[in-house]
Enzyme design. Sequence first.
Site, short mmCIF file in Angstrom:
data_model
loop_
_atom_site.label_atom_id
_atom_site.label_comp_id
_atom_site.label_asym_id
_atom_site.label_seq_id
_atom_site.Cartn_x
_atom_site.Cartn_y
_atom_site.Cartn_z
N HIS A 104 -11.42 -13.02 -1.79
CA HIS A 104 -10.32 -12.07 -1.69
C HIS A 104 -9.03 -12.63 -2.28
O HIS A 104 -8.65 -13.76 -2.02
CB HIS A 104 -10.10 -11.69 -0.22
CG HIS A 104 -9.37 -10.40 -0.02
ND1 HIS A 104 -8.05 -10.23 -0.33
CD2 HIS A 104 -9.81 -9.21 0.47
CE1 HIS A 104 -7.69 -8.99 -0.04
NE2 HIS A 104 -8.74 -8.34 0.44
N ARG B 41 -10.04 -16.66 0.89
CA ARG B 41 -8.81 -16.24 0.22
C ARG B 41 -8.57 -17.19 -0.95
O ARG B 41 -8.57 -18.41 -0.78
CB ARG B 41 -7.63 -16.27 1.19
CG ARG B 41 -7.75 -15.26 2.33
CD ARG B 41 -7.70 -13.82 1.80
NE ARG B 41 -7.73 -12.84 2.86
CZ ARG B 41 -6.65 -12.23 3.35
NH1 ARG B 41 -5.45 -12.53 2.87
NH2 ARG B 41 -6.77 -11.34 4.30
N THR C 227 -2.72 -11.98 -0.16
CA THR C 227 -2.00 -10.81 0.34
C THR C 227 -0.67 -11.26 0.93
O THR C 227 -0.42 -12.47 1.12
CB THR C 227 -2.79 -10.06 1.41
OG1 THR C 227 -2.97 -10.90 2.55
CG2 THR C 227 -4.14 -9.62 0.88
N CYS D 122 -9.56 -2.50 2.83
CA CYS D 122 -9.92 -2.50 1.41
C CYS D 122 -11.31 -3.10 1.21
O CYS D 122 -12.08 -2.63 0.37
CB CYS D 122 -8.87 -3.25 0.60
SG CYS D 122 -8.61 -4.97 1.12
N THR D 123 -11.63 -4.14 1.99
CA THR D 123 -12.93 -4.80 1.82
C THR D 123 -14.06 -3.92 2.34
O THR D 123 -15.15 -3.87 1.74
CB THR D 123 -12.93 -6.16 2.51
OG1 THR D 123 -11.92 -6.98 1.91
CG2 THR D 123 -14.28 -6.86 2.37
N ILE E 43 0.83 -1.20 0.00
CA ILE E 43 0.00 0.00 0.00
C ILE E 43 0.86 1.25 0.00
O ILE E 43 0.58 2.21 -0.73
CB ILE E 43 -0.97 -0.01 1.19
CG1 ILE E 43 -1.89 -1.24 1.13
CG2 ILE E 43 -1.81 1.28 1.21
CD1 ILE E 43 -2.70 -1.35 -0.15
N GLY F 121 -13.31 -8.63 9.43
CA GLY F 121 -14.07 -7.65 10.20
C GLY F 121 -14.69 -6.58 9.32
O GLY F 121 -15.25 -5.60 9.83
N ARG G 269 13.18 2.93 13.19
CA ARG G 269 12.24 2.03 13.87
C ARG G 269 11.20 2.83 14.65
O ARG G 269 10.04 2.44 14.75
CB ARG G 269 12.99 1.09 14.82
CG ARG G 269 14.06 0.23 14.14
CD ARG G 269 13.47 -0.84 13.28
NE ARG G 269 12.77 -1.87 14.04
CZ ARG G 269 12.17 -2.92 13.51
NH1 ARG G 269 12.17 -3.06 12.18
NH2 ARG G 269 11.57 -3.82 14.26
N ASN H 127 -8.32 -4.41 -4.57
CA ASN H 127 -7.99 -4.26 -3.15
C ASN H 127 -6.66 -3.57 -2.90
O ASN H 127 -6.35 -3.19 -1.77
CB ASN H 127 -8.00 -5.62 -2.45
CG ASN H 127 -7.23 -6.69 -3.18
OD1 ASN H 127 -7.75 -7.29 -4.13
ND2 ASN H 127 -5.99 -6.93 -2.78
#
Length: 628
Positions: free
Chosen positions: A467, A522, A470, A440-441, A301, A500, A367, A604
């Site tokens: 989906h 998936r 990923t 994305c969903t 992303i 979710g 970090r 996505n």
Amino acid sequence: AKFNLTSSIMITGPARTIASATKAGVRAFHASTRTEARKFFVGGNWKCNGSVQQTNDLISMLNQSTLSTDTEVVVCPSPVYIQGVTEKLRKDIGVGAQDVWVKGNGAHTGETSADMLADMGVGWAVCGHSERRGKGEGDAEVAAKAKYSLDKGLKVMACCGEPLEAREGGTTNEYVFPQIKAYADVFTKEDWKNVVIAYEPIWAIGTGLTATPEQAQDTHEAIRKYLGEIAGAEVAEETRILYGGSATAATAGGLSAKPDIDGFLVGGASLKPEFADIVNCNGSEKSLKPVRIGINGFGRIGRLVARIIMEDEDTTLNAINAGSATTDYMAYQYKYDTIHGIAKGTVEVDGDFLVLNGEKIMTSRCRDPKEVGWGALGADYVCESTGVFLTKETAQAIIDGGAKKVIYSAPAKDDSQTIVMGVNQNEYDGSEDFISCASCTTNGLAPMVKAIHDEFVITEALMTTVHAMTATQAVVDSSSRKDWRGGRAASGNIIPSSTGAAKAVTKVMPSLLGKLTGMAFRVPTIDVSVVDLTCKLEKATTYEEICAHVKAMSEGEMKGFLGYSDEPLVSTDFEGDSRSSIFDAQAGIMLNPNFVKLIAWYDNEWGYSCRVVDLMKHVAMVDAKASA
């Protein structure tokens, strides 16, 4: 009256000469009859100036400037730089050519045709500039150039003006009026809608001298009166007349306040930062500065967000914190992508700078995101795409590093505000520092749900997303104590999973709380997913009515977020689609007037990344209004 060459230029005598040349009783056309057609206009003539680097610096300056939306802005670079400027300059600024040939393409060595300019996306051409007339171009040739340009779809800055001798000798009208008459002889009434007149007091060009506002107004009013006589009242009222006498930031305000001065054609000052001040001298409503963005995390992303920012004139990319990746590896990852192809533009490395399209972007490998120094690097809005800093407590480190706001490219792990563009963006009021773009969903589902629920009322629904793989999944069978099935090979299995996303929709649409949930499969594809929404409706309807409603919404208030397809497409057809949710009219089915299965596709990766950038821009816009 003789011309007084001082900093307070006196043009009283010649101005009276022009005014007296008009017939008594002719209607005065000035700003009291100003229409939208006379929106304030500022043209920048860069003339024969600049290197490639200087041109890029000018573009960068303009792209980062706050410019009034009350002003139309056009810049005219040297011919050799036109294409580069057209490609790189923000799209709310037009690009023009400093000259154009009187004919079309052909054996005309050294000339540039209007056909070529239009093909490059150039919108304007300057015709009859004093420096061209000084090389022998006559009124008829200039007018022919202008007319040919108009016929080929260009707009025209039609120049006119007089030299010092005419001004001093009181014969300004003998120079200016025939020039305007030559244009009027070939222009139609429709042509004039695409013309601005640029009056150039040649005696002022390059001298730093300018008329007083009152004197310039007298001249412009006389020109407008004469235009009314030869072209008609409507043309005179609507045609903008620019002042081309070396306007500066110091003089522009007083000049622009006069009713017949509709803007400026600026020379040397257009090469300097004060050009923005000239543009803004007459505006009340200001546009936003490009949103200055940083990216924390350079994964799938983060890299796509970077690509989108580089193609969006409303944003600038100021900093990237990439974890452990070296700058040369970041350049490689940015440039090449299995799904989305080779990045547009140039990709180079200069020490710790990633140089994209000539723009240097500082990279770091911290970090602790506080150590990046976001504020010092000019990154006001930071996309958190590591997946680690998804609570107010942890993301505070980014704020402590100088950022103003943090936008998560993932669901929040606390009560941070969730915004889905096209669904509930109006809920953001500027008071929150941490905002989630959801998943994305959720973005693939929520726009379709909103369209259906607002019209037909969903009483209960189940969602399944099919989906794509990923990066969190295993290439071959591995181990996952949390999710045994999730540890199996992504490339060889259909894997049931939890999500979710459906519950997250109820965060942005609370009326559906307790009425919507879902799961995921998936599947072994690289990109593009699809949601299946099976729902009961309170309002009885037909499938055709549902399709018609969704189509209307996709073309209206939800355009850009909700899409509509009535073709027999498959997943790869939606790769690179920037919309959040594309309704598939051919794939859905209805059991009865209150029970229906609806299908929507979404990229996505790319579609979601577009929404992340949209959300950052929306947050910046609201913040700007809140602080105004």
